[in-house]
Scaffold this motif. Structure first.
Motif, PDB file in Angstrom:
ATOM      1  N   HIS A  39       0.837  -1.192   0.000  1.00  0.00           N
ATOM      2  CA  HIS A  39       0.000   0.000   0.000  1.00  0.00           C
ATOM      3  C   HIS A  39       0.876   1.249   0.000  1.00  0.00           C
ATOM      4  O   HIS A  39       1.810   1.359   0.790  1.00  0.00           O
ATOM      5  N   SER A  40       0.616   2.178  -0.881  1.00  0.00           N
ATOM      6  CA  SER A  40       1.317   3.465  -0.881  1.00  0.00           C
ATOM      7  C   SER A  40       0.587   4.418   0.056  1.00  0.00           C
ATOM      8  O   SER A  40      -0.636   4.501   0.033  1.00  0.00           O
ATOM      9  N   TRP A  41       1.356   5.133   0.848  1.00  0.00           N
ATOM     10  CA  TRP A  41       0.754   6.042   1.811  1.00  0.00           C
ATOM     11  C   TRP A  41       0.047   7.192   1.109  1.00  0.00           C
ATOM     12  O   TRP A  41       0.529   7.727   0.115  1.00  0.00           O
ATOM     13  N   THR A  42      -1.065   7.600   1.711  1.00  0.00           N
ATOM     14  CA  THR A  42      -1.761   8.795   1.237  1.00  0.00           C
ATOM     15  C   THR A  42      -1.148  10.005   1.944  1.00  0.00           C
ATOM     16  O   THR A  42      -0.390   9.861   2.918  1.00  0.00           O
ATOM     17  N   VAL A  43      -1.493  11.180   1.483  1.00  0.00           N
ATOM     18  CA  VAL A  43      -1.007  12.410   2.122  1.00  0.00           C
ATOM     19  C   VAL A  43      -1.505  12.464   3.563  1.00  0.00           C
ATOM     20  O   VAL A  43      -0.762  12.853   4.476  1.00  0.00           O
ATOM     21  N   GLU A  44      -2.733  12.033   3.797  1.00  0.00           N
ATOM     22  CA  GLU A  44      -3.297  12.055   5.154  1.00  0.00           C
ATOM     23  C   GLU A  44      -2.507  11.127   6.082  1.00  0.00           C
ATOM     24  O   GLU A  44      -2.249  11.468   7.238  1.00  0.00           O
ATOM     25  N   GLU A  45      -2.142   9.927   5.600  1.00  0.00           N
ATOM     26  CA  GLU A  45      -1.373   8.996   6.424  1.00  0.00           C
ATOM     27  C   GLU A  45       0.008   9.562   6.731  1.00  0.00           C
ATOM     28  O   GLU A  45       0.515   9.419   7.850  1.00  0.00           O
ATOM     29  N   PHE A  46       0.597  10.208   5.757  1.00  0.00           N
ATOM     30  CA  PHE A  46       1.903  10.828   5.943  1.00  0.00           C
ATOM     31  C   PHE A  46       1.825  11.921   7.009  1.00  0.00           C
ATOM     32  O   PHE A  46       2.662  11.990   7.916  1.00  0.00           O
ATOM     33  N   GLU A  47       0.801  12.768   6.929  1.00  0.00           N
ATOM     34  CA  GLU A  47       0.640  13.852   7.905  1.00  0.00           C
ATOM     35  C   GLU A  47       0.357  13.299   9.301  1.00  0.00           C
ATOM     36  O   GLU A  47       0.845  13.834  10.299  1.00  0.00           O
ATOM     37  N   THR A  48      -0.424  12.230   9.387  1.00  0.00           N
ATOM     38  CA  THR A  48      -0.705  11.602  10.674  1.00  0.00           C
ATOM     39  C   THR A  48       0.578  11.073  11.301  1.00  0.00           C
ATOM     40  O   THR A  48       0.808  11.233  12.507  1.00  0.00           O
ATOM     41  N   TYR A  49       1.418  10.441  10.500  1.00  0.00           N
ATOM     42  CA  TYR A  49       2.691   9.924  10.989  1.00  0.00           C
ATOM     43  C   TYR A  49       3.571  11.070  11.500  1.00  0.00           C
ATOM     44  O   TYR A  49       4.190  10.964  12.556  1.00  0.00           O
ATOM     45  N   LYS A  50       3.617  12.169  10.744  1.00  0.00           N
ATOM     46  CA  LYS A  50       4.437  13.311  11.163  1.00  0.00           C
ATOM     47  C   LYS A  50       3.934  13.917  12.474  1.00  0.00           C
ATOM     48  O   LYS A  50       4.733  14.346  13.311  1.00  0.00           O
ATOM     49  N   LYS A  51       2.614  13.938  12.675  1.00  0.00           N
ATOM     50  CA  LYS A  51       2.068  14.466  13.933  1.00  0.00           C
ATOM     51  C   LYS A  51       2.415  13.541  15.100  1.00  0.00           C
ATOM     52  O   LYS A  51       2.694  14.000  16.202  1.00  0.00           O
ATOM     53  N   ARG A  52       2.381  12.240  14.854  1.00  0.00           N
ATOM     54  CA  ARG A  52       2.641  11.246  15.900  1.00  0.00           C
ATOM     55  C   ARG A  52       4.120  11.214  16.276  1.00  0.00           C
ATOM     56  O   ARG A  52       4.474  10.959  17.421  1.00  0.00           O
ATOM     57  N   HIS A  53       5.010  11.453  15.296  1.00  0.00           N
ATOM     58  CA  HIS A  53       6.450  11.396  15.519  1.00  0.00           C
ATOM     59  C   HIS A  53       7.057  12.758  15.211  1.00  0.00           C
ATOM     60  O   HIS A  53       7.346  13.073  14.062  1.00  0.00           O
ATOM     61  N   PRO A  54       7.261  13.594  16.245  1.00  0.00           N
ATOM     62  CA  PRO A  54       7.740  14.956  16.019  1.00  0.00           C
ATOM     63  C   PRO A  54       9.152  15.011  15.450  1.00  0.00           C
ATOM     64  O   PRO A  54       9.901  14.033  15.491  1.00  0.00           O
ATOM     65  N   SER A  55       9.506  16.170  14.949  1.00  0.00           N
ATOM     66  CA  SER A  55      10.833  16.404  14.390  1.00  0.00           C
ATOM     67  C   SER A  55      11.894  16.120  15.445  1.00  0.00           C
ATOM     68  O   SER A  55      11.732  16.454  16.612  1.00  0.00           O
ATOM     69  N   GLY A  56      12.970  15.463  15.030  1.00  0.00           N
ATOM     70  CA  GLY A  56      14.049  15.135  15.946  1.00  0.00           C
ATOM     71  C   GLY A  56      14.009  13.713  16.458  1.00  0.00           C
ATOM     72  O   GLY A  56      14.944  13.267  17.124  1.00  0.00           O
ATOM     73  N   THR A  57      12.957  12.962  16.160  1.00  0.00           N
ATOM     74  CA  THR A  57      12.858  11.581  16.623  1.00  0.00           C
ATOM     75  C   THR A  57      13.443  10.629  15.575  1.00  0.00           C
ATOM     76  O   THR A  57      13.549  10.962  14.400  1.00  0.00           O
ATOM     77  N   LYS A  58      13.833   9.446  16.034  1.00  0.00           N
ATOM     78  CA  LYS A  58      14.353   8.435  15.114  1.00  0.00           C
ATOM     79  C   LYS A  58      13.299   8.020  14.102  1.00  0.00           C
ATOM     80  O   LYS A  58      13.618   7.723  12.950  1.00  0.00           O
ATOM     81  N   ALA A  59      12.035   7.988  14.525  1.00  0.00           N
ATOM     82  CA  ALA A  59      10.956   7.602  13.618  1.00  0.00           C
ATOM     83  C   ALA A  59      10.827   8.597  12.465  1.00  0.00           C
ATOM     84  O   ALA A  59      10.642   8.197  11.306  1.00  0.00           O
ATOM     85  N   ARG A  60      10.955   9.879  12.755  1.00  0.00           N
ATOM     86  CA  ARG A  60      10.883  10.898  11.699  1.00  0.00           C
ATOM     87  C   ARG A  60      12.092  10.785  10.770  1.00  0.00           C
ATOM     88  O   ARG A  60      11.966  10.904   9.557  1.00  0.00           O
ATOM     89  N   LEU A  61      13.268  10.541  11.346  1.00  0.00           N
ATOM     90  CA  LEU A  61      14.461  10.347  10.536  1.00  0.00           C
ATOM     91  C   LEU A  61      14.291   9.145   9.613  1.00  0.00           C
ATOM     92  O   LEU A  61      14.622   9.211   8.427  1.00  0.00           O
TER      93      LEU A  61
END
Length: 110
Positions: free
Chosen positions: A26-48
């Motif tokens: 499954h390719s991520w939608t823009v909404e899924e991408f934004e949800t992931y970014k909200k859940r994992h803030p900048s500076g985290t390993k998950a965002r990296l």
């Protein structure tokens, strides 16, 4: 090929049922991408990990081993696992700005 060269009159593979291998990943939608970014803030390993996956095109098994040692002078240099024994190809990519400011520490030797 055999039928074109008149080697046989019947295709033996004609009656073999095709395998269904699924619809792929499954390719991520823009909404899924934004949800992931909200859940994992900048500076985290998950965002990296997200940015490395998006901007490098590396396979999961290669992303899992990317460390500071692979980033030098603004370039990410890695030998992908699938090609290291066959061709020895080394992938060199310009490091994204986010990756330059936040990279994961190298794993300790075991």
């Amino acid at each position: 090929m055999g039928r074109r060269q008149c080697c046989c009159s019947v295709n033996p593979a004609l009656r073999i049922k095709r395998l269904y291998s699924g619809d792929g990943f499954h390719s991520w939608t823009v909404e899924e991408f934004e949800t992931y970014k909200k859940r994992h803030p900048s500076g985290t390993k998950a965002r990296l990990a997200l940015y490395l996956a998006m901007f490098t095109g590396l396979r999961r098994e290669d992303l899992a081993i990317v460390c500071r040692q692979h980033v030098k002078s603004g370039w990410l240099t890695i030998r992908p696992g699938k090609t290291e024994k066959r061709t020895g190809v080394v992938v060199e990519l310009p490091s994204c700005q986010y990756c330059k400011t936040r990279s994961t520490p190298a794993r300790p030797a075991r």
